[in-house]
Design a protein around this motif. Structure first.
Motif, PDB file in Angstrom:
ATOM      1  N   MET A  25     -10.665 -10.714  10.938  1.00 60.56           N
ATOM      2  CA  MET A  25     -10.056  -9.406  10.972  1.00 60.56           C
ATOM      3  C   MET A  25      -9.122  -9.295   9.766  1.00 60.56           C
ATOM      4  SD  MET A  25      -7.736  -7.797  14.046  1.00 60.56           S
ATOM      5  CE  MET A  25      -6.996  -9.321  14.491  1.00 60.56           C
ATOM      6  N   LYS A  26      -9.156  -8.115   9.121  1.00 63.72           N
ATOM      7  CA  LYS A  26      -8.321  -7.892   7.942  1.00 63.72           C
ATOM      8  C   LYS A  26      -7.794  -6.461   7.947  1.00 63.72           C
ATOM      9  CE  LYS A  26      -8.245  -8.052   2.954  1.00 63.72           C
ATOM     10  NZ  LYS A  26      -8.994  -8.254   1.727  1.00 63.72           N
ATOM     11  N   ILE A  27      -6.511  -6.307   7.631  1.00 65.94           N
ATOM     12  CA  ILE A  27      -5.887  -4.992   7.519  1.00 65.94           C
ATOM     13  C   ILE A  27      -5.920  -4.583   6.051  1.00 65.94           C
ATOM     14  CG2 ILE A  27      -3.796  -3.627   7.854  1.00 65.94           C
ATOM     15  CD1 ILE A  27      -2.837  -5.909   9.761  1.00 65.94           C
ATOM     16  N   THR A  28      -6.356  -3.356   5.790  1.00 66.70           N
ATOM     17  CA  THR A  28      -6.287  -2.823   4.432  1.00 66.70           C
ATOM     18  C   THR A  28      -5.576  -1.481   4.465  1.00 66.70           C
ATOM     19  OG1 THR A  28      -8.471  -1.772   4.639  1.00 66.70           O
ATOM     20  CG2 THR A  28      -8.412  -3.967   3.656  1.00 66.70           C
ATOM     21  N   VAL A  29      -4.992  -1.125   3.328  1.00 65.61           N
ATOM     22  CA  VAL A  29      -4.287   0.148   3.205  1.00 65.61           C
ATOM     23  C   VAL A  29      -4.782   0.890   1.973  1.00 65.61           C
ATOM     24  CG1 VAL A  29      -2.341  -0.872   1.952  1.00 65.61           C
ATOM     25  CG2 VAL A  29      -2.032   1.278   3.141  1.00 65.61           C
ATOM     26  N   ASP A  30      -5.017   2.185   2.131  1.00 67.03           N
ATOM     27  CA  ASP A  30      -5.302   3.059   0.999  1.00 67.03           C
ATOM     28  C   ASP A  30      -3.938   3.588   0.557  1.00 67.03           C
ATOM     29  OD1 ASP A  30      -5.857   5.149  -0.744  1.00 67.03           O
ATOM     30  OD2 ASP A  30      -7.637   5.790   0.368  1.00 67.03           O
ATOM     31  N   ILE A  31      -3.358   2.950  -0.436  1.00 63.36           N
ATOM     32  CA  ILE A  31      -1.993   3.240  -0.843  1.00 63.36           C
ATOM     33  C   ILE A  31      -1.837   4.670  -1.351  1.00 63.36           C
ATOM     34  CG2 ILE A  31      -1.946   2.488  -3.257  1.00 63.36           C
ATOM     35  CD1 ILE A  31       0.491   1.355  -0.517  1.00 63.36           C
ATOM     36  N   ASP A  32      -2.923   5.262  -1.847  1.00 61.84           N
ATOM     37  CA  ASP A  32      -2.858   6.648  -2.314  1.00 61.84           C
ATOM     38  C   ASP A  32      -2.704   7.632  -1.156  1.00 61.84           C
ATOM     39  OD1 ASP A  32      -3.110   5.927  -5.003  1.00 61.84           O
ATOM     40  OD2 ASP A  32      -5.296   5.922  -4.877  1.00 61.84           O
ATOM     41  N   LYS A  33      -3.216   7.275   0.005  1.00 60.56           N
ATOM     42  CA  LYS A  33      -3.081   8.133   1.190  1.00 60.56           C
ATOM     43  C   LYS A  33      -1.744   7.934   1.903  1.00 60.56           C
ATOM     44  CE  LYS A  33      -7.877   8.604   2.719  1.00 60.56           C
ATOM     45  NZ  LYS A  33      -8.786   8.287   3.842  1.00 60.56           N
ATOM     46  N   CYS A  34      -1.188   6.736   1.801  1.00 57.99           N
ATOM     47  CA  CYS A  34       0.021   6.379   2.544  1.00 57.99           C
ATOM     48  C   CYS A  34       1.195   7.275   2.151  1.00 57.99           C
ATOM     49  CB  CYS A  34       0.375   4.916   2.304  1.00 57.99           C
ATOM     50  SG  CYS A  34       1.839   4.376   3.223  1.00 57.99           S
ATOM     51  N   GLU A  35       1.873   7.804   3.152  1.00 58.07           N
ATOM     52  CA  GLU A  35       3.060   8.634   2.925  1.00 58.07           C
ATOM     53  C   GLU A  35       4.333   7.956   3.430  1.00 58.07           C
ATOM     54  OE1 GLU A  35       2.346  12.529   4.523  1.00 58.07           O
ATOM     55  OE2 GLU A  35       0.611  12.847   3.232  1.00 58.07           O
ATOM     56  N   GLY A  36       4.214   6.724   3.888  1.00 60.09           N
ATOM     57  CA  GLY A  36       5.381   5.967   4.333  1.00 60.09           C
ATOM     58  C   GLY A  36       6.043   6.530   5.579  1.00 60.09           C
ATOM     59  N   LEU A  37       5.253   7.102   6.471  1.00 60.83           N
ATOM     60  CA  LEU A  37       5.804   7.725   7.674  1.00 60.83           C
ATOM     61  C   LEU A  37       6.300   6.703   8.692  1.00 60.83           C
ATOM     62  CD1 LEU A  37       3.146  10.548   7.989  1.00 60.83           C
ATOM     63  CD2 LEU A  37       5.474  10.730   7.111  1.00 60.83           C
ATOM     64  N   GLY A  38       5.771   5.487   8.637  1.00 61.05           N
ATOM     65  CA  GLY A  38       6.308   4.392   9.437  1.00 61.05           C
ATOM     66  C   GLY A  38       5.796   4.253  10.857  1.00 61.05           C
ATOM     67  N   MET A  39       4.767   4.982  11.228  1.00 58.49           N
ATOM     68  CA  MET A  39       4.226   4.844  12.585  1.00 58.49           C
ATOM     69  C   MET A  39       3.695   3.425  12.801  1.00 58.49           C
ATOM     70  SD  MET A  39       4.879   7.685  13.976  1.00 58.49           S
ATOM     71  CE  MET A  39       3.987   7.486  15.493  1.00 58.49           C
ATOM     72  N   CYS A  40       3.039   2.875  11.797  1.00 60.89           N
ATOM     73  CA  CYS A  40       2.508   1.515  11.921  1.00 60.89           C
ATOM     74  C   CYS A  40       3.640   0.510  12.092  1.00 60.89           C
ATOM     75  CB  CYS A  40       1.646   1.164  10.718  1.00 60.89           C
ATOM     76  SG  CYS A  40       2.490   1.309   9.120  1.00 60.89           S
ATOM     77  N   GLU A  41       4.690   0.661  11.319  1.00 59.97           N
ATOM     78  CA  GLU A  41       5.833  -0.248  11.422  1.00 59.97           C
ATOM     79  C   GLU A  41       6.501  -0.134  12.791  1.00 59.97           C
ATOM     80  OE1 GLU A  41       9.856  -1.474   8.997  1.00 59.97           O
ATOM     81  OE2 GLU A  41       9.056   0.534   8.709  1.00 59.97           O
TER      82      GLU A  41
ATOM     83  N   LYS B  73       5.989   3.649   0.850  1.00 60.80           N
ATOM     84  CA  LYS B  73       4.627   3.162   1.094  1.00 60.80           C
ATOM     85  C   LYS B  73       4.713   1.954   2.012  1.00 60.80           C
ATOM     86  CE  LYS B  73       2.756   5.938  -1.982  1.00 60.80           C
ATOM     87  NZ  LYS B  73       1.821   6.990  -1.673  1.00 60.80           N
ATOM     88  N   VAL B  74       3.655   1.731   2.752  1.00 65.70           N
ATOM     89  CA  VAL B  74       3.619   0.588   3.655  1.00 65.70           C
ATOM     90  C   VAL B  74       3.306  -0.692   2.886  1.00 65.70           C
ATOM     91  CG1 VAL B  74       1.165   0.742   4.285  1.00 65.70           C
ATOM     92  CG2 VAL B  74       2.793  -0.213   5.902  1.00 65.70           C
ATOM     93  N   VAL B  75       3.901  -1.772   3.345  1.00 65.39           N
ATOM     94  CA  VAL B  75       3.599  -3.111   2.857  1.00 65.39           C
ATOM     95  C   VAL B  75       3.016  -3.866   4.046  1.00 65.39           C
ATOM     96  CG1 VAL B  75       4.575  -5.255   1.969  1.00 65.39           C
ATOM     97  CG2 VAL B  75       5.507  -3.051   1.208  1.00 65.39           C
ATOM     98  N   ILE B  76       1.865  -4.469   3.856  1.00 61.73           N
ATOM     99  CA  ILE B  76       1.246  -5.260   4.915  1.00 61.73           C
ATOM    100  C   ILE B  76       1.824  -6.664   4.823  1.00 61.73           C
ATOM    101  CG2 ILE B  76      -0.902  -6.161   5.854  1.00 61.73           C
ATOM    102  CD1 ILE B  76      -2.282  -3.699   4.638  1.00 61.73           C
ATOM    103  N   LEU B  77       2.486  -7.086   5.883  1.00 59.34           N
ATOM    104  CA  LEU B  77       3.154  -8.384   5.896  1.00 59.34           C
ATOM    105  C   LEU B  77       2.191  -9.537   6.144  1.00 59.34           C
ATOM    106  CD1 LEU B  77       6.299  -7.342   7.958  1.00 59.34           C
ATOM    107  CD2 LEU B  77       6.055  -7.457   5.460  1.00 59.34           C
ATOM    108  N   ASP B  78       1.119  -9.271   6.884  1.00 55.72           N
ATOM    109  CA  ASP B  78       0.104 -10.289   7.178  1.00 55.72           C
ATOM    110  C   ASP B  78      -1.224  -9.554   7.297  1.00 55.72           C
ATOM    111  OD1 ASP B  78      -1.564 -12.267   8.083  1.00 55.72           O
ATOM    112  OD2 ASP B  78      -0.358 -12.785   9.827  1.00 55.72           O
ATOM    113  N   GLU B  79      -2.019  -9.612   6.248  1.00 52.96           N
ATOM    114  CA  GLU B  79      -3.256  -8.824   6.248  1.00 52.96           C
ATOM    115  C   GLU B  79      -4.391  -9.455   7.061  1.00 52.96           C
ATOM    116  OE1 GLU B  79      -5.393  -9.965   2.051  1.00 52.96           O
ATOM    117  OE2 GLU B  79      -3.860  -8.418   2.007  1.00 52.96           O
ATOM    118  N   ALA B  80      -4.191 -10.654   7.547  1.00 51.19           N
ATOM    119  CA  ALA B  80      -5.207 -11.322   8.357  1.00 51.19           C
ATOM    120  C   ALA B  80      -4.604 -11.812   9.675  1.00 51.19           C
ATOM    121  CB  ALA B  80      -5.823 -12.476   7.578  1.00 51.19           C
TER     122      ALA B  80
END
Length: 64
Positions: free
Chosen positions: A1-17, A32-39
């Motif tokens: 399993m891997k998390i990826t982010v489309d940084i151009d779409k990200c608005e930093g709204l923070g729902m994921c955080e 913008k979101v930073v993925i702390l652990d992509e796997a």
């Protein structure tokens, strides 16, 4: 399993955080979101999946 982010779409709204701060953090300077652990481990799949689905701009993807 891997998390990826489309940084151009990200608005930093923070729902994921808000839902999974052990995997996501919003960079206050970049808004913008930073993925702390992509796997993350398979045991956290439901937790991470819910956070990915919470992104209102669909910037996050969970692969695998």
């Amino acid at each position: 399993m891997k998390i990826t982010v489309d940084i151009d779409k990200c608005e930093g709204l923070g729902m994921c955080e808000a839902m999974a701060n052990d995997y996501f953090e919003v960079d206050e300077d970049e808004d913008k979101v930073v993925i702390l652990d992509e796997a993350p481990p398979e045991d956290d799949r439901a937790h991470v999946y819910a956070a990915v689905q919470a992104c209102p701009v669909l910037a996050l993807t969970l692969e695998g």
